[in-house]
Design a protein around this motif. Structure first.
Motif, short mmCIF file in Angstrom:
data_model
loop_
_atom_site.label_atom_id
_atom_site.label_comp_id
_atom_site.label_asym_id
_atom_site.label_seq_id
_atom_site.Cartn_x
_atom_site.Cartn_y
_atom_site.Cartn_z
N ILE A 192 0.84 -1.20 0.00
CA ILE A 192 0.00 0.00 0.00
C ILE A 192 0.88 1.25 0.00
O ILE A 192 0.66 2.20 -0.75
N ILE A 193 1.91 1.23 0.85
CA ILE A 193 2.84 2.36 0.94
C ILE A 193 3.54 2.58 -0.40
O ILE A 193 3.61 3.71 -0.90
N LYS A 194 4.03 1.51 -0.97
CA LYS A 194 4.72 1.61 -2.27
C LYS A 194 3.79 2.16 -3.35
O LYS A 194 4.18 3.04 -4.13
N GLU A 195 2.56 1.67 -3.36
CA GLU A 195 1.58 2.11 -4.35
C GLU A 195 1.35 3.62 -4.29
O GLU A 195 1.29 4.30 -5.32
N HIS A 196 1.25 4.16 -3.07
CA HIS A 196 0.98 5.59 -2.93
C HIS A 196 2.22 6.44 -3.22
O HIS A 196 2.09 7.55 -3.76
N PHE A 197 3.41 5.94 -2.90
CA PHE A 197 4.62 6.67 -3.28
C PHE A 197 4.75 6.72 -4.81
O PHE A 197 5.09 7.76 -5.38
N GLU A 198 4.48 5.60 -5.45
CA GLU A 198 4.57 5.55 -6.91
C GLU A 198 3.54 6.48 -7.55
O GLU A 198 3.82 7.13 -8.56
N LEU A 203 2.13 11.56 -10.34
CA LEU A 203 1.41 12.83 -10.38
C LEU A 203 2.35 14.03 -10.41
O LEU A 203 2.02 15.07 -10.98
N ASN A 204 3.52 13.88 -9.79
CA ASN A 204 4.49 14.97 -9.78
C ASN A 204 5.91 14.41 -9.84
O ASN A 204 6.55 14.20 -8.80
N PRO A 205 6.42 14.16 -11.04
CA PRO A 205 7.77 13.59 -11.20
C PRO A 205 8.89 14.51 -10.71
O PRO A 205 10.03 14.06 -10.59
N LYS A 206 8.56 15.75 -10.43
CA LYS A 206 9.57 16.71 -9.98
C LYS A 206 9.61 16.87 -8.46
O LYS A 206 10.32 17.74 -7.95
N ASP A 207 8.87 16.04 -7.76
CA ASP A 207 8.89 16.12 -6.30
C ASP A 207 9.99 15.19 -5.78
O ASP A 207 9.84 13.98 -5.73
N ALA A 208 11.10 15.79 -5.40
CA ALA A 208 12.27 15.01 -4.96
C ALA A 208 11.97 14.18 -3.71
O ALA A 208 12.51 13.08 -3.55
N THR A 209 11.12 14.69 -2.84
CA THR A 209 10.83 13.98 -1.59
C THR A 209 10.14 12.65 -1.84
O THR A 209 10.48 11.64 -1.22
N SER A 210 9.17 12.62 -2.75
CA SER A 210 8.48 11.36 -3.08
C SER A 210 9.46 10.34 -3.65
O SER A 210 9.40 9.15 -3.31
N ALA A 254 16.40 11.58 -7.11
CA ALA A 254 15.93 12.68 -6.25
C ALA A 254 16.94 13.81 -6.25
O ALA A 254 16.57 15.00 -6.31
N GLU A 255 18.22 13.46 -6.22
CA GLU A 255 19.28 14.47 -6.20
C GLU A 255 19.35 15.23 -7.52
O GLU A 255 19.63 16.44 -7.54
N GLN A 256 19.06 14.54 -8.61
CA GLN A 256 19.05 15.19 -9.92
C GLN A 256 17.89 16.18 -10.04
O GLN A 256 18.03 17.26 -10.61
N VAL A 257 16.74 15.80 -9.47
CA VAL A 257 15.56 16.67 -9.52
C VAL A 257 15.77 17.92 -8.69
O VAL A 257 15.41 19.03 -9.11
N ASP A 258 16.38 17.76 -7.51
CA ASP A 258 16.57 18.91 -6.61
C ASP A 258 17.85 18.71 -5.80
O ASP A 258 17.82 18.17 -4.69
N PRO A 259 18.99 19.13 -6.33
CA PRO A 259 20.28 18.91 -5.65
C PRO A 259 20.31 19.48 -4.23
O PRO A 259 19.84 20.58 -3.98
#
Length: 317
Positions: A192-198, A203-210, A254-259
């Motif tokens: 369930i956790i993996k499904e929601h992170f994915e 929905l937002n490929p530029k969110d480094a935190t996700s 994640a680092e590439q999206v937001d160093p």
């Protein structure tokens, strides 16, 4: 984050404007000749009730239409004011979050805990969780706040399934609750956790935190102890699993999206390279984590852990 909202658009219902009374201009004689129209006393008495009713109906129709317009305008004004107020609260909330004012942020947002706005609710879930992690929070309070955060995140997701942040914080909060419900519940919730992170990443490929959190999911299952793997096999025909290589891919992405967006991402890059026996790159990322400016208590803890791991390098060399 600006709140996208549309005021209600009310369309007028079919209302007739007040109309004048149409009276006959003449009457036909028995032989089809037109004669001047005249009202006798009996006719006046007979038609007065109809005239009054028509006049009353016209007045009521006009008043009804005017009342409708007033109510419609009031609804629009109320909706616009409500949207403006929520946007204002969200701006205050984001300012307090960036300033590290955890408790003030929580106090602000709990005033609106009955809100049905997804953007406000996921922020409230985050604030509840952040207060739970404060050093001065008792264990009893922490447990209450963790479950409270999950409820807010769940409501946010129910209100807007297209919110990447709602998916992200729902997954985080489910994971936190697992700490109180045992290893079986934690493993059972893994998919369930993996499904929601994915979904959040979709929905937002530029969110480094996700992306970072998806990396943690992979790292966690890559280093899962044997006894937990055994439990996972009992719960699932195909138990959740991952590799350090997968985790490393997400941390780099994640680092590439937001160093340099998060000290923990730097630390986990170093630790993952250690797991893969690449000490040179491990030292590079651990040094970055150690030198990362400490804005929060977590940053300070990460600095300490990175320094200890680097010291371990020196001792072994």
């Amino acid at each position: 984050m600006a709140l996208a909202a549309r005021p209600w658009r009310l369309l007028p219902v079919g209302c007739s404007a007040a109309r004048g009374l149409r009276l006959p201009a003449g009457a036909a004689g028995s032989r089809g000749q037109r004669i001047p129209w005249r009202l006798g006393a009996s006719e006046v008495m007979g038609n007065s009730g109809t005239f009054k009713r028509s006049l009353l109906f016209s007045a009521l129709s006009y008043l009804g239409f005017e009342t409708y317009q007033v109510i419609s305008q009031a609804v629009l004004v109320h909706a616009a004011a409500k949207v403006f107020k929520i946007e204002e609260v969200l701006e205050q909330a984001d300012y307090l979050y960036e300033s590290g004012e955890t408790e003030k942020l929580y106090q602000l947002l709990t005033q609106y805990k009955e809100s049905e706005d997804a953007e406000l609710l996921w922020r409230l879930a985050r604030a509840s969780r952040d207060v739970a992690q404060l050093r001065g929070t008792s264990e009893e309070e922490k447990k209450f706040l963790v479950y409270e955060a999950l409820e807010y995140a769940k409501r946010a997701l129910e209100k807007n399934e297209s919110s990447f942040a709602a998916h992200k914080w729902y997954a985080i909060c489910i994971s936190d609750v697992g700490d109180y419900e045992g290893i079986k519940a934690k493993i059972a919730n893994a998919y369930i956790i993996k499904e929601h992170f994915e979904k959040a990443i979709e929905l937002n490929p530029k969110d480094a935190t996700s992306i970072h959190l998806m990396g943690i999911w992979c790292y966690t299952f890559a280093e899962m102890p044997w006894y937990q793997r055994r439990i996972a096999k009992v719960l699932f025909a195909t138990p959740p699993s991952s590799t350090y290589e997968e985790a490393l891919g997400y941390f780099h992405r994640a680092e590439q999206v937001d160093p340099n967006f998060y000290s923990k991402n730097l630390l986990l890059l170093g630790k993952t390279y250690l797991k893969l026996h690449n000490k040179k790159l491990a030292a590079f990322w651990l040094t970055k984590a150690k030198d990362y400016p400490a804005h929060t208590e977590e940053d300070k803890q990460i600095q300490t852990e990175a320094a200890q791991l680097l010291t371990g390098f020196s001792d072994k060399n």
